[in-house]
Design an enzyme around this catalytic site. Structure first.
Site, PDB file in Angstrom:
ATOM      1  CD  GLU A  62      36.358   0.563   5.959  1.00  0.00           C
ATOM      2  OE1 GLU A  62      36.441   1.286   7.469  1.00  0.00           O
ATOM      3  OE2 GLU A  62      35.949   1.486   5.939  1.00  0.00           O
ATOM      4  CE1 TYR A  72      23.734  -2.822   6.169  1.00  0.00           C
ATOM      5  CE2 TYR A  72      23.814  -0.234   6.449  1.00  0.00           C
ATOM      6  CZ  TYR A  72      23.511  -1.570   6.317  1.00  0.00           C
ATOM      7  OH  TYR A  72      21.160  -1.428   7.151  1.00  0.00           O
ATOM      8  CE1 TYR A  99      34.186  10.648  10.981  1.00  0.00           C
ATOM      9  CE2 TYR A  99      33.102  10.530  13.392  1.00  0.00           C
ATOM     10  CZ  TYR A  99      33.400  10.391  12.091  1.00  0.00           C
ATOM     11  OH  TYR A  99      32.247   9.155  11.519  1.00  0.00           O
TER      12      TYR A  99
END
Ligand code: FAD
Length: 290
Positions: free
Chosen positions: A17, A49, A148
């Site tokens: 990423e 983003y 998460y």
């Protein structure tokens, strides 16, 4: 390759990423870093983003540029922050025209200083709504969502958070990528609950190598993850020596990720923060099953 085919099913997926740099020099550095990282044959590179200025368009631009420069599959992140549904549709249409194949669909964080996320009028309140919009109106995209292991900060309970994740997958997500964590027990316990809840999409650990104490502490506390005291104090011993801090972090990460790989994860997603050195050192030592 769409995100749904990047992990598992006979192959181990490796993804990176990156974020859109603010300057041209930053972009040059990023492309040098990706060039090094390509040696490990990633399945996917994803581009984050952010709202503000031209950041939204920058995500689209970089997602395409990385795909074309490195001949690698890419995915663009998209959040609900600051956009009406109409604006989100417009962005997704543009992504379609640019041939972007996959979207990592997120809600986004509340603005600095606020603890509760408030959608704009005519906007979306949860990532699940964004996934549903994509599936209904832009079904050609592969879709990833966030999970998460240590429970999302705003969730009232782990059960409520897992119920939300199930809704996101039910709405059509192909893959779940987790927030980073430093104690594999958190991931393993989460994976058990995930499987017990009947969620069968690939669950990919997102990892942030703990290679600089200040950065690791800052990001970890921002997103409510735990930094083990033993790791923090080992790094603290080298407070004035970044190279020694990195060595401690790399050693920790290699041990942690080896255990994850042995446990049968479908792939691993590195938050590389636009730098190659630490990730390359870790990948060299890991010898991933590819
Ligand atoms: P959601 O899934 O909407 O969940 C947010 C909270 O709302 C959770 O507490 C959840 O339990 C609760 N919730 C969800 N649905 C409901 C419902 N129907 N009813 C009641 N409660 C509900 N941020 C960025 O700004 N840009 C990025 O590019 C970006 N990329 C990321 C990539 C990954 C892999 C990860 C793990 C995170 C990323 N983030 C990014 C951060 C993310 O935006 C934040 O963690 C944000 O706070 C939550 O986003 P989400 O998509 O998980 O939200």
């Amino acid at each position: 390759m769409k995100i749904g085919n990047a992990y598992g099913a006979g192959k181990f997926g490796l993804s990176y990423e990156i974020f859109p740099p603010k300057t041209e020099a930053g972009e040059e550095q990023l492309f040098l870093a990706i060039e090094e990282l390509m040696a490990f044959r990633p399945s996917l590179v994803t581009c984050t983003y952010r709202v503000g200025g031209s950041s939204r368009d920058k995500t689209l631009e970089l997602t395409v540029k990385i795909r074309e420069t490195f001949r690698v599959s890419t995915a663009a992140h998209l959040t609900c922050v600051g956009s009406t549904v109409e604006e989100i549709r417009k962005w997704l249409k543009r992504a379609t025209e640019l041939g972007i194949e996959s979207i990592v669909a997120l809600r986004g964080d509340p603005p600095k200083g606020e603890t509760v996320f408030k959608p704009v009028e005519g906007g979306l309140a949860h990532a699940g709504e964004l996934v549903a919009l994509i599936r209904q109106e832009f079904p050609h995209f592969g879709v990833g969502v966030a999970g998460y292991p240590e429970t999302h900060q705003e969730a009232p309970s782990p059960e409520a958070d897992l119920a939300n994740l199930r809704r996101k997958v039910g709405a059509g997500a192909d893959v779940v990528i987790t927030q980073h964590f430093y104690d594999n027990r958190d991931f393993f316990a989460f994976r058990e609950r995930y499987t017990a809840a009947g969620i069968s999409r690939p669950l990919v650990p997102g990892v942030l190598p703990p290679v600089g104490l200040d950065q690791t502490q800052r990001i970890t506390s921002l997103c409510g993850a735990k930094l083990p005291a033993s790791l923090a104090s080992e790094m603290e011993k080298h407070r004035d020596d970044p190279a020694a801090q990195m060595a401690v972090g790399v050693e920790y990460a290699v041990r942690q990720y080896r255990e994850l790989v042995r446990s049968g994860i479908p792939g691993i997603h590195f938050y590389v923060f636009n730098k190659a050195e630490a990730t390359c050192k870790i990948l060299e030592a890991l010898h991933l099953p590819r």
